[in-house]
Design an enzyme around this catalytic site. Sequence first.
Site, PDB file in Angstrom:
ATOM      1  N   HIS A  26       0.805  -1.223   0.000  1.00  9.27           N
ATOM      2  CA  HIS A  26       0.000   0.000   0.000  1.00  9.27           C
ATOM      3  C   HIS A  26       0.837   1.270   0.000  1.00  9.27           C
ATOM      4  CE1 HIS A  26      -3.914  -1.965   0.470  1.00  9.27           C
ATOM      5  NE2 HIS A  26      -3.250  -2.868   1.162  1.00  9.27           N
ATOM      6  N   ASP A  28       3.126   9.236  -2.054  1.00  8.72           N
ATOM      7  CA  ASP A  28       2.051   8.463  -1.439  1.00  8.72           C
ATOM      8  C   ASP A  28       1.715   7.268  -2.322  1.00  8.72           C
ATOM      9  OD1 ASP A  28       0.199   7.898   0.523  1.00  8.72           O
ATOM     10  OD2 ASP A  28      -0.716   9.892   0.478  1.00  8.72           O
TER      11      ASP A  28
END
Length: 461
Positions: free
Chosen positions: A147, A354
């Site tokens: 992730h 991110d």
Amino acid sequence: MSAPTGSNSGAQGGLAVALASALREYKGMWFGWSGEQTDEYTGQITFQRNQGVTTATVDLEEQDIEEYYNGYANRTLWPLFHYRVDLAEYEREFAGGYQRVNERFADTVQPLIEEDDAVWIQDYHLFPLGEELRKRGSKNRLGFFLHIPWPPRRLLSILPEAQALVRSLFAYDVIGFHTEEWLQSFCDYAEHELGAAMIDGNLHLGDRQVKVMACPIGIDAQEFAGLATSTRGRLSFRQMRDAAVGRDMIVGVDRLDYSKGLEERFLGYERFLVEHPEERKEVTLLQIAPPSRATVGSYQKIRSNLEGLAGRINGAYADIDWVPIRYVNQGYPRDVLAGIYRAAKIGLVTPLRDGMNLVAKEYVAAQNPEDPGVLILSRFAGAASQLADAVLINPYSAEEMSDAIMMALRMPREERIERWRKMMDVISREDIGWWRKTFTDALMANPLEPEQQDEDQPAHA
């Protein structure tokens, strides 16, 4: 399914909500660290059932928490994988604790895994878990999803254990990433540093092969849109509008972390105030930043820096009836956040790096279709590859951020609607159900060992 470490306590987080949805559909089990400390690790499992999801959690010793979680996971891997080489710490004790805890997890969870179960392991806390399960005889389908970003080859090479870490991932059958960029960085390292070969979408290394795929996680867009118009969502919306007293609101919602670009965001907003003094009392920035990893020094430093920066900006530009920045260090329920997003003219999502960023998608989903706000998004967020109709910026440039804020404030309604519709189409089509199905379909397509091929259903781990 093995969950991100300790995340079962953060049930309001986007990832936690996404995984809980998957577990309900497949009647799976969520295994991971409880987030609690014990005097001695015994492997004792605490089972709980909440909203149709069964969790199986274990407590960790203080040394395990310090070396595995605070140490290797969050002081070595997290900064390095987010390109912050200056903050990464490399200690043998950290690496040893990380390996020890993953071995303990494997010992503990292995008896819970049935012969026909599929195991889906999540995130950087658990890189070696698949290999440890294989060592204990597991022939199950094993999938892994990352992730966070995967760093470029030369950056990853700084990690002393890099080759062993990447080699361990070949214990999995399928590895998923949010974007093609992260996937290609992984393949580049495996091919050039380990000698792996890409053949028909699979990476081959020795007698092992693994399918690699880009599969961006989504949200339940319709559900989140419903939260914005729920009772608490509407109340939150009205409270924000009343508090703004006719001013336009910019909102940022981020866990307090150096990867989120919060200092750069404050400086970009300050640049806007300097370049457009006529707008100073017409707009306000609400920054919600719940603290995290408070025992890690770099997180203590960023909190102190942000408090000082917000105080300086407010001291320099505030008036008796207006404050430029409202800076809040606490979290809010999802329906309250949905109302806040809907009330904001601009969603400011500017991470320096991110893996995905679900706040960007939640902001879009919460908007009023007839009068939507504008999403300003860092081009270095994984979400930028899907949300190309956001106003994309370089978060390191205060000038770009200032220009983007002005552009968003002046953007005609027709353009705002057109951009919103295109983004909403994407997040509705590639939603959490699509992510879940895309990955699990790939995992279940992988053949089992011959003696297990009659047992072909996804279950729990």
